[in-house]
Design a protein around this motif. Structure first.
Motif: not given
Length: 105
Positions: A16-26
């Motif tokens: 979840r943490k890494i998925a969130g980071e990839l979403l934040d970076r678009e």
């Protein structure tokens, strides 16, 4: 063009943490955290097994390489299994959605 990335993680929190980071970076439009999977593997000449969390990431074709590289930097494993590929076919609405994310970058 659309693309997919498959990557297992040691636990749901890390996924979840890494998925969130990839979403934040678009870099991705979506991460499907599939759930617990059983991994049977060979590593350093020995057979092993582990419980992991499988994740399927959806992204545009233009961000695939960057998303794979980012996953490699953020992933806690020394040698993570990160596999990405361009999709041969995708629904036009899916293509548009993922293209819109790339355009915002």
């Amino acid at each position: 063009m659309t693309a997919l990335i498959w990557c297992p993680f040691p636990d749901r929190e890390t996924a979840r943490k890494i998925a969130g980071e990839l979403l934040d970076r678009e870099l991705i439009g979506c991460a499907n955290i599939i759930g617990e999977i059983e991994a049977l593997y060979e590593w350093d000449g020995e057979r092993g097994e582990a419980q992991e969390i499988g994740v399927l990431f959806k992204c545009g074709g233009q961000t695939l390489d960057e998303a794979v590289a980012c996953l490699g930097e953020l992933h806690p494993y020394d040698t993570p299994a990160i596999l990405g590929w361009h999709c041969d076919a995708a629904h036009p609405a899916t293509q548009q959605w993922l293209s819109n994310i790339e355009v915002r970058r």
